[in-house]
Design a protein around this motif. Structure first.
Motif, PDB file in Angstrom:
ATOM      1  N   TYR A  20      -2.366   2.257  -6.564  1.00  7.77           N
ATOM      2  CA  TYR A  20      -1.015   2.807  -5.999  1.00  7.77           C
ATOM      3  C   TYR A  20      -0.161   3.145  -6.985  1.00  7.77           C
ATOM      4  O   TYR A  20       0.945   3.722  -6.613  1.00  7.77           O
ATOM      5  N   LYS A  74       0.979  -1.076   0.069  1.00  6.65           N
ATOM      6  CA  LYS A  74       0.077   0.004  -0.138  1.00  6.65           C
ATOM      7  C   LYS A  74       0.704   1.280   0.016  1.00  6.65           C
ATOM      8  O   LYS A  74       0.523   2.099   0.700  1.00  6.65           O
ATOM      9  N   LYS A 124       2.644   4.144  -2.509  1.00  4.96           N
ATOM     10  CA  LYS A 124       2.436   4.690  -3.844  1.00  4.96           C
ATOM     11  C   LYS A 124       3.699   4.532  -4.655  1.00  4.96           C
ATOM     12  O   LYS A 124       4.909   4.222  -4.160  1.00  4.96           O
TER      13      LYS A 124
END
Ligand code: ACM
Ligand code: ZN
Length: 763
Positions: A464, A411, A413
């Motif tokens: 993401y 999780k 980016k």
């Protein structure tokens, strides 16, 4: 102010009738391709009498940009007015449309007497509408610019559409940085990743530490030619950006809706900083700013005073760059110094870390905490996954896509920038016809084919992936012209990957638009590569021994291939390539693409050396590595003696293994000469073999050694070769012994070395 042009309208209906669906913009060179596009009837004429209707000051920046552009390239500007003119054509902005939701979205409607731009107020969308508009203007300088009526609705697919530039290995002027930002903006990209610190130079003024630029911005010379030559000049080289210059560039980028992500490398790639302040390293020894390329062992020590230094540096950096992200590097940081440094070892103990990999993670987490405390986020190369990701860090996946996948699953980016598709320092056509590059092979079509979202991720994980960017490392990119050549048009291809909807992408259509778009690049004085017109020469086994089949491969939609076999340069009248050519003797083939009698791109030539070994059955005891096995064992007997620099299609590579090749000559015959070629590229862990032994046999079972060459004694470099009294043989065996582990002090020390061979010859 519409001018009738029936020829144009006829042309359109013909296209529609024929259903040329791949001509998505009917030949208008819009890159990246918009989300929806419709040509409507009629045309608009932009001229000095066209007015811009200004209803607020919120888009003055975009109006100024358009006027500067028109002034520079067409020598006129548009006047503004506050009311819609009765008789003149006009450009109008609408900010009320409710269906426009995002900041980057826009609608552009060109009608007979007006151009409507709809976007959110103060948004990038207004700017992007204008970028689309300038791409459809005729390139010739004139005061009446006729464009077809059309209706475009457009919005980007990805939020991170980036280009990186390394200004450390080679330095680029403020003026050029602005030109680069202009290109980024023209393709509706929005991120400029500015790589500002390196082993070979520190390029950003830091007021608290003036030696960073007094000492760290200059080196005493530069590596010249390929890494394997280890040659250097002794010309002082350097430069840096003052904080005033950086503010100017940031303002310039902001006006173009480009966010700059500054990169301050740590803990590795920090030799220039350490040369300025030696106490930053574990040893404290004075070292020099690096002249050569590579990965170096002197990195920041993990003692507290280093963090104090970095925090002070980051304070000044954060004050200069308004964007959300600060790039902290994190890649290629050897642990050699940390392993024997009392400060680093005591840090491992006091922080209860499991070794140096967790120390790297500790380093990044500590910096992240500081950067977060200033309201910013960190992003780093995928090595920041080592030893555990910092809680809020974004990851740039460069060593393939696995780092990006791992980060998205956690999780975090992600920005995708895998070497395979996004390293624009790689070659874009066969290396022999290109300026020296770092290696790799990333042609335009490969960039265009890139899909940034890995299919192994589920929908939630996919969210993401912020987008992708291309990297331009400049070890081998010496100046502005070469940089433009490496960036363009691959950047245009990546822009379409990142902006346009996946189902809108179509390579043929893109190449069509691109060729028209080249006229605009000529106008903007951009030195783009013409590698799309390349002709590849592909060799395959033919059915007859001692011959090979040559195919010439190019994109047929771009022209036809002409070639010569006599060493002369091909012209529009040379033989047109139809089907594969059988080669049965030494020959030079030169080929190029021609369209309408015009040479497109470059002429490429290659020699073929046909000998007793050519296209004979060959067996390899050890399979080459999967990544370096193009063409299989045939590659060693295909008549191609590889040119340097390396083209992976011409070599086989083994990691940590010997070559043991047996060639079946199919009948006993007299031979008196044997040769095998090798590659040396220490940067890439490729070494000559320790020894090469040549054998012959009549039955394929009992082999007699003719000679064993030791690399040390014979000093062979490219070829190991022997001449001997005429001998009858039906089988030839060659054993090349792998160099073994890489010695200390060399890149990849302690790892298995690679052994690369291109060709065996028997005469
Ligand atoms: C990198 O190419 N070292 C991020
Ligand atoms: Zn240390």
């Amino acid at each position: 102010m519409m001018k009738k042009n029936s020829a144009f309208i006829l042309f359109i209906s013909f296209i529609n009738f024929c259903g040329f669906s791949q001509k998505q913009t009917n030949g208008l060179p819009i890159i990246p391709i918009p989300k929806s596009f419709e040509i409507t009837s009629g045309q608009f004429t932009l001229s000095p009498s066209t007015k811009i209707v200004v209803t607020s000051t919120s888009h003055q920046n975009e109006i100024d940009w358009l006027n500067d552009y028109l002034d520079k390239y067409y020598h006129f500007k548009l006047q503004t007015t506050i009311a819609i003119p009765k008789y003149d054509s006009y450009i109008e902005f609408a900010f009320t449309q409710t269906e426009i939701k995002s900041n980057e979205e826009y609608e552009l409607t060109i009608s007979n007497n007006n151009i409507q731009i709809s976007a959110k107020e103060k948004s990038a969308g207004i700017f992007y509408a204008i970028q689309t508009l300038i791409q459809v203007l005729p390139v010739e300088k004139a005061t009446t610019l006729v464009i077809p009526c059309l209706k475009i609705k457009d919005a980007p697919r990805f939020e991170w559409r980036g280009m990186h530039l390394d200004v450390c290995r080679h330095f680029f002027s403020v003026l050029f940085i602005k030109k680069y930002i202009d290109l980024i903006a023209m393709y509706k990209m929005n991120t400029f990743h500015w790589h500002l610190t390196e082993d070979q130079g520190w390029r950003i003024e830091i007021k608290k530490y003036p030696k960073l630029t007094q000492i760290g911005a200059y080196r005493k010379g530069t590596m010249v030619g390929p890494y394997s030559d280890q040659k250097f000049d002794s010309k002082p080289y350097g430069g840096f950006y003052t904080q005033e210059e950086i503010k100017d560039i940031v303002a310039y980028a902001t006006k173009r809706h480009v966010t700059i992500v500054p990169e301050i490398e740590m803990p590795g790639h920090s030799v220039a900083a350490i040369a300025s302040y030696p106490w930053l390293s574990c040893t404290g020894k004075q070292i020099e700013v690096e002249k050569g390329w590579g990965v170096f062992e002197d990195v920041y020590c993990t003692k507290d005073s280093t963090f104090e230094f970095l925090q002070n540096v980051l304070d000044e950096v954060i004050a200069l760059f308004p964007g959300k992200y600060i790039h902290i590097g994190g890649d290629e940081s050897p642990k050699t110094r940390w392993k024997i440094c009392p400060n680093c070892q005591s840090k491992i103990k006091s922080e209860h870390l499991k070794g140096e990999h967790e120390l790297q993670s500790y380093f990044i987490k500590r910096i992240e905490k500081y950067v977060n405390s200033k309201g910013k986020q960190i992003i780093g190369w995928d090595e920041i996954l080592e030893g555990g990701l910092a809680p809020n860090a974004a990851v740039m996946s460069w060593q393939g896509i696995d780092g990006g996948i791992a980060a998205a699953k956690q999780k975090h980016k992600v920005v995708m920038t895998p070497g395979s598709h996004c390293y624009f320092d790689h070659y874009q056509s066969a290396p022999s016809g290109e300026p020296l590059a770092i290696g790799g092979y990333t042609p335009l079509e490969k960039v265009y084919s890139y899909e940034p979202v890995p299919s192994v991720l589920n929908e939630e994980e996919q969210s993401y992936i912020m987008g992708a960017q291309a990297n331009l490392w400049t070890e081998y990119i010496l100046d502005e012209k070469q940089l433009e050549y490496m960036a363009m048009p691959r950047m245009a291809a990546l822009a379409e990957v990142l902006w346009s909807e996946k189902d809108k992408k179509n390579e043929t259509d893109f190449l069509n638009r691109l060729q028209t778009h080249f006229l605009l690049l000529d106008k903007l004085d951009v030195n783009y590569a013409k590698a799309l017109y390349k002709v590849e020469q592909k060799i395959t086994a033919s059915s007859k021994p001692n011959t090979v089949a040559l195919e010439l491969i190019a994109n047929a939609s771009l022209g036809s291939i002409r070639y010569t076999l006599d060493g002369s340069m091909p012209t529009a009248n040379s033989e047109k390539y139809q089907s594969s050519i059988t080669l049965d003797k030494d020959i030079t083939i030169s080929s190029a693409l021609f369209k309408d009698d015009q040479l497109k791109g470059k002429i490429s030539s290659r020699n073929y050396e046909i000998n007793i070994a050519t296209n004979k059955p060959i067996t390899l005891k050890n399979e080459p590595s999967k990544s370096y096995n193009y063409g299989g064992s045939f590659t060693l007997v295909n008549g191609v003696v590889a040119k340097l620099p390396r083209d992976n299609n011409e070599w086989l590579g083994w990691s940590g293994k010997d070559i043991e090749a047996t060639i079946n000559l199919e009948k006993a015959q007299e031979i008196s000469y044997l040769q095998i070629g090798f590659l040396t590229e220490e940067l890439n862990w490729i070494y000559l073999p320790k020894s090469v032994e040549f054998f012959v046999s009549l039955d394929g079972v009992n082999f007699t050694s003719i000679k064993k060459l030791l690399t040390e004694d014979f000093k062979f470099e490219r070829f190991a070769k022997i001449s001997f009294p005429v001998t009858t043989a039906k089988y030839v065996k060659i054993i090349a012994q792998n160099f073994g582990k890489i010695p200390s002090g060399k890149p990849g020390a302690g790892e298995d070395s690679w052994l690369f061979s291109d060709e065996i010859q028997i005469k």
